[in-house]
Design an enzyme around this catalytic site. Structure first.
Site, mmCIF file in Angstrom:
data_model
loop_
_atom_site.group_PDB
_atom_site.id
_atom_site.type_symbol
_atom_site.label_atom_id
_atom_site.label_comp_id
_atom_site.label_asym_id
_atom_site.label_seq_id
_atom_site.Cartn_x
_atom_site.Cartn_y
_atom_site.Cartn_z
ATOM 1 N N ALA A 1 -42.501 -38.223 -97.346
ATOM 2 C CA ALA A 1 -42.701 -39.503 -96.677
ATOM 3 C C ALA A 1 -41.627 -40.448 -97.204
ATOM 4 C CB ALA A 1 -44.089 -40.022 -96.985
ATOM 5 N N GLY B 1 -44.584 -34.999 -98.064
ATOM 6 C CA GLY B 1 -44.936 -34.949 -96.643
ATOM 7 C C GLY B 1 -44.215 -33.825 -95.906
ATOM 8 N N GLU C 1 -46.163 -30.772 -96.567
ATOM 9 C CA GLU C 1 -47.430 -30.955 -95.843
ATOM 10 C C GLU C 1 -47.244 -30.722 -94.341
ATOM 11 O OE1 GLU C 1 -47.738 -34.772 -97.859
ATOM 12 O OE2 GLU C 1 -49.770 -34.241 -98.468
ATOM 13 N N GLU D 1 -45.462 -35.908 -105.407
ATOM 14 C CA GLU D 1 -46.035 -37.257 -105.303
ATOM 15 C C GLU D 1 -46.452 -37.839 -106.650
ATOM 16 O OE1 GLU D 1 -46.477 -34.874 -103.129
ATOM 17 O OE2 GLU D 1 -46.747 -35.641 -101.099
HETATM 18 N N1 CAA Z 1 -37.781 -41.257 -98.859
HETATM 19 C C1 CAA Z 1 -36.759 -42.068 -98.571
HETATM 20 N N2 CAA Z 1 -35.477 -41.712 -98.719
HETATM 21 C C2 CAA Z 1 -35.236 -40.480 -99.193
HETATM 22 C C3 CAA Z 1 -36.246 -39.583 -99.518
HETATM 23 C C4 CAA Z 1 -37.585 -40.008 -99.332
HETATM 24 N N3 CAA Z 1 -38.627 -39.199 -99.555
HETATM 25 N N4 CAA Z 1 -35.691 -38.455 -99.987
HETATM 26 C C5 CAA Z 1 -34.364 -38.631 -99.937
HETATM 27 N N5 CAA Z 1 -34.087 -39.863 -99.454
HETATM 28 C C6 CAA Z 1 -32.773 -40.473 -99.245
HETATM 29 C C7 CAA Z 1 -32.174 -40.909 -100.572
HETATM 30 O O1 CAA Z 1 -32.693 -42.168 -100.954
HETATM 31 C C8 CAA Z 1 -30.703 -40.960 -100.224
HETATM 32 O O2 CAA Z 1 -30.423 -42.130 -99.485
HETATM 33 P P1 CAA Z 1 -29.188 -43.097 -99.907
HETATM 34 O O3 CAA Z 1 -27.973 -42.251 -99.597
HETATM 35 O O4 CAA Z 1 -29.358 -44.267 -99.003
HETATM 36 O O5 CAA Z 1 -29.357 -43.375 -101.356
HETATM 37 C C9 CAA Z 1 -30.548 -39.782 -99.263
HETATM 38 O O6 CAA Z 1 -31.860 -39.506 -98.779
HETATM 39 C C10 CAA Z 1 -30.032 -38.541 -99.953
HETATM 40 O O7 CAA Z 1 -30.878 -38.246 -101.046
HETATM 41 P P2 CAA Z 1 -30.343 -38.027 -102.550
HETATM 42 O O8 CAA Z 1 -29.081 -38.760 -102.773
HETATM 43 O O9 CAA Z 1 -31.469 -38.323 -103.489
HETATM 44 O O10 CAA Z 1 -30.049 -36.459 -102.488
HETATM 45 P P3 CAA Z 1 -30.048 -35.425 -103.692
HETATM 46 O O11 CAA Z 1 -29.504 -34.174 -103.124
HETATM 47 O O12 CAA Z 1 -29.398 -36.000 -104.902
HETATM 48 O O13 CAA Z 1 -31.600 -35.204 -104.077
HETATM 49 C C11 CAA Z 1 -33.939 -34.831 -103.559
HETATM 50 C C12 CAA Z 1 -32.471 -34.610 -103.146
HETATM 51 C C13 CAA Z 1 -34.246 -34.060 -104.845
HETATM 52 C C14 CAA Z 1 -34.793 -34.295 -102.436
HETATM 53 C C15 CAA Z 1 -34.198 -36.344 -103.788
HETATM 54 O O14 CAA Z 1 -33.724 -37.055 -102.671
HETATM 55 C C16 CAA Z 1 -35.665 -36.686 -103.963
HETATM 56 O O15 CAA Z 1 -36.211 -36.487 -105.024
HETATM 57 N N6 CAA Z 1 -36.296 -37.241 -102.899
HETATM 58 C C17 CAA Z 1 -37.655 -37.671 -102.935
HETATM 59 C C18 CAA Z 1 -38.608 -36.485 -102.854
HETATM 60 C C19 CAA Z 1 -40.044 -36.943 -102.951
HETATM 61 O O16 CAA Z 1 -40.463 -37.475 -103.957
HETATM 62 N N7 CAA Z 1 -40.836 -36.704 -101.862
HETATM 63 C C20 CAA Z 1 -42.207 -37.110 -101.790
HETATM 64 C C21 CAA Z 1 -42.310 -38.432 -101.079
HETATM 65 S S1 CAA Z 1 -43.903 -39.096 -101.185
HETATM 66 C C22 CAA Z 1 -44.783 -38.339 -99.974
HETATM 67 O O17 CAA Z 1 -44.292 -37.492 -99.266
HETATM 68 C C23 CAA Z 1 -46.188 -38.846 -99.864
HETATM 69 C C24 CAA Z 1 -47.024 -38.068 -98.929
HETATM 70 O O18 CAA Z 1 -47.687 -37.113 -99.289
HETATM 71 C C25 CAA Z 1 -47.219 -38.487 -97.597
#
Ligand code: CAA
Length: 623
Positions: free
Chosen positions: A429, A474, A477, A497
């Site tokens: 998400a 998400g 999921e 999460e």
């Molecule tokens: N939400 C918003 N933006 C996201 C995102 C997310 N979940 N995941 C990645 N992005 C964005 C980053 O912010 C980045 O944007 P900018 O260029 O504007 O900074 C772009 O995508 C590229 O990401 P990274 O630079 O971080 O890429 P990376 O290769 O270095 O890392 C990754 C990849 C390990 C997936 C890292 O992006 C990450 O940890 N993302 C978050 C993963 C996460 O925690 N997901 C769970 C979300 S909560 C959820 O899903 C709740 C639910 O159950 C409904």
């Protein structure tokens, strides 16, 4: 990995060969003289060494990438075992036609032939081969090794499988493909080249001086280089010839400006000097916008490209901050219509009808972040927000909901595939949207996610997730709401999460334990850890993990098997399995009696059993 043969070792050819090699393909790079091949290698080495300096490439990769390319002048030998040939010789239709006639003879029958032309007709080249079904355009953008955009251009006779194969290949090359029609200038050059020409036209008409036009373009389009500097960097000669080829194909409006012709003949670069006059920025800016909007809208009206493809062309291919449709939304649709009307009247262009009706609706353009396409009976839902690793915000969830309705209503779709554009499936998400949510807003958002995923789970067709990269939060999921998951071995799956101080909310705490057992699910959820595709297969999280390059073929094979059996039986079996996991065994068994009895009322059951007895293949009709 497939074998790719690149013909032409010039700037584009060398860049393409480099990209293919970097992505692990086995590559041949062919030219007509050894010295041209050597020049190609020199240019690849320079680009890679530059990448090392910028910290993008490890030093040891330089030789590895180069050594993986077989440079040669023996076209027939290089083409003989290639799976895909990409032609990148200079823009002369006769030269290209002769080359493709030769390649057609030299290549194995199943090989795909692709042209990197930016301006010539794909159909015309396909016609000289005996394999027009296996022929298409594959237009890379400069610099080919780095620029992420690729236009995939099917000709009239290109088979859908060829298009799918080229789209898959573009993705393996870490590109973002857009599929566009074989039309002059395709989806990007059709407006980009006239943008350069428009600057020259304004110069000719005395609308403003060069410095003012240059600066106004930069301000209006929020770009780092204006049209004159761009022409200096990429070549006045290229701008002229590209414009002339649009002129020949499309008529007077596209005629090269007199100053562009003069500059070409002088052999000089433009001299952008003097101080810009800010008083003229609005007038000049509007001219650019009028031209840009008009052509972008014509592209959509003519079915050359979708709005989303035009946007991607601008933001990814040209690296503009926004594409024409996002710009129209920003300026306001009614105001955009005024700008277009003024421009169209002065240049005898047709006012695009779609803009007139959009303005009447008083709504901005809706640009979908989830795409729906079809590969035969497979409906493909692609989460298409690669710049944010396909993170799910409210808009994406809304678009996904719409996509689900589209494939559900399409009777020709028997199996659905869900995947992500770019390097991720879905990285969760959208954290940037969630951070400011109050508990009540988070509740609404979570309900939205859950309800959309539930619709996918309840769809009466088989749904397969093709996990091409990160499937986190998400994203996992979403995959868990599908009936089956096929993952790339190098994909990363998890529910991180808790690392954000929350726990999974789009069904993760419920579907994951049902899928892999309570204890293993708790381990994944409590630690927020990730597993790769292979480990995910081992713990039963995914049905199968395959090398990334085999992912979509694997899903298609699975879809073929499902499509060959009775669709009503699959639908009812899905309902029985889903219901059974929600209720106790006795209730589940009772439900099974109902669904299987219902099967006995169908023509499909009669056909299936009769075919068995008659020892033939059944012809199911879904009735
Ligand atoms: N939400 C918003 N933006 C996201 C995102 C997310 N979940 N995941 C990645 N992005 C964005 C980053 O912010 C980045 O944007 P900018 O260029 O504007 O900074 C772009 O995508 C590229 O990401 P990274 O630079 O971080 O890429 P990376 O290769 O270095 O890392 C990754 C990849 C390990 C997936 C890292 O992006 C990450 O940890 N993302 C978050 C993963 C996460 O925690 N997901 C769970 C979300 S909560 C959820 O899903 C709740 C639910 O159950 C409904």
């Amino acid at each position: 990995m497939a074998k790719i043969c690149v013909v032409g070792a010039g700037n584009m050819g060398a860049g393409i060969a480099q990209r293919c090699s970097q992505s692990g393909f086995s590559v041949s790079m062919v030219d007509i003289k050894d010295e041209f091949v050597k020049k190609g290698f020199d240019s690849i080495r320079r680009t890679l060494e530059d990448g090392v300096k910028r910290g993008k490439i490890k030093p040891e990769q330089v030789d590895a990438v180069i050594n993986n390319i077989n440079g040669t002048i023996d076209l027939a030998a290089a083409a003989a075992d290639a799976d895909i040939v990409i032609e990148a010789v200079f823009e002369d239709i006769e030269v290209k036609k002769k080359l493709f006639a030769d390649l057609d003879k030299a290549c194995k029958p199943e090989a795909i032939l692709a042209t990197n032309t930016s301006s010539l007709s794909v159909n015309e080249m396909a016609a000289v081969t005996a394999r027009p079904a296996k022929f298409a355009g594959l237009h890379f953008f400069y610099p080919a090794a780095i620029n992420q955009l690729i236009e995939v251009i099917p000709g009239d006779k290109t088979a859908p499988e060829t298009v799918s194969k080229l789209v898959d290949t573009a993705r393996l090359l870490q590109k973002l493909p857009i599929v566009v029609k074989d039309a002059p200038g395709f989806a990007v050059n059709r407006y980009f080249v006239p943008f350069l020409n428009e600057a020259c036209k304004m110069l000719d008409e005395g609308v403003a001086d060069m410095a003012t036009i240059e600066e106004a373009a930069k301000k209006t389009l929020q770009i780092g280089m204006g049209p004159f500097e761009l022409m200096n960097a990429t070549g006045v000669v290229i701008a002229y010839h590209a414009q002339e080829s649009l002129h020949k194909a499309l008529g007077t409006f596209y005629q090269p400006a007199a100053s562009l012709k003069k500059q070409l003949e002088s052999g000089q670069k433009w001299k952008v000097e003097g101080s810009p006059d800010p008083a003229k920025f609005d007038e000049v800016g509007e001219r650019f916008l009028g031209m840009l909007f008009c052509i972008a809208l014509h592209l959509v009206e003519e079915g050359v490209a979708t709005k989303e493809a035009v946007e991607r062309g601008a933001t990814v291919g040209l690296r503009w901050k926004s594409g024409p449709f996002a710009m129209m939304n920003e300026i306001g649709i009614e105001r955009s219509l005024d700008i277009v009307k003024k421009y169209a009247a002065a240049s005898y262009l047709k006012i695009p009808e779609i803009l007139v009706s959009q303005a009447a609706s008083k709504k901005p353009w809706s640009l979908r972040s989830v795409q729906v396409s079809k590969e035969g009976f497979v409906g493909v839902i692609t989460i298409d927000r690669p710049e944010a690793l396909n993170a799910l915000n409210s808009k994406v969830l809304g678009d996904l909901n719409h996509a689900i309705s589209t494939v559900a209503a399409d009777e020709s779709v028997k199996v659905v595939m869900v995947t992500g554009e770019g390097s991720a499936f879905v990285a969760g998400a959208d954290i940037k949207e969630m951070i400011s949510k109050t508990p009540m807003e988070a509740r609404t958002f979570t309900q939205l996610g859950q309800s959309v995923f539930k619709r996918l789970e309840d769809m009466d067709k088989a749904v397969i997730a093709a996990v091409n990269g990160y499937a986190l939060g998400g994203g996992l999921e979403l995959a868990l709401s599908c009936d089956m998951i096929v993952a790339a071995e190098n994909a990363r799956l998890g529910l991180p999460e808790v690392t954000l101080g929350i726990h999974p909310g789009f069904g993760g705490t419920q579907r994951l334990p049902r899928q892999i057992g309570k204890s293993k699910a708790k381990e994944l959820i409590f630690t927020g850890g990730m597993v790769d595709g292979k480990e995910a297969e081992r713990i039963g999280l995914v049905n199968k993990a395959v090398p990334r390059e085999k992912l979509y073929d694997e899903v298609r094979k699975l879809a073929d098997k499902i499509a060959a059996v009775g669709p009503l039986a699959v639908k009812m079996a899905k309902s029985a399995v889903n219901k059974g996991t929600e209720v106790d065994l006795v209730s589940g068994l009772a439900y099974e009696i109902e669904t299987v009895s219902l099967c006995f009322s169908t023509e499909d059951k009669q056909e299936g059993m009769t075919a068995f007895i008659e020892k033939r293949k059944p012809q199911f009709k879904g009735r």
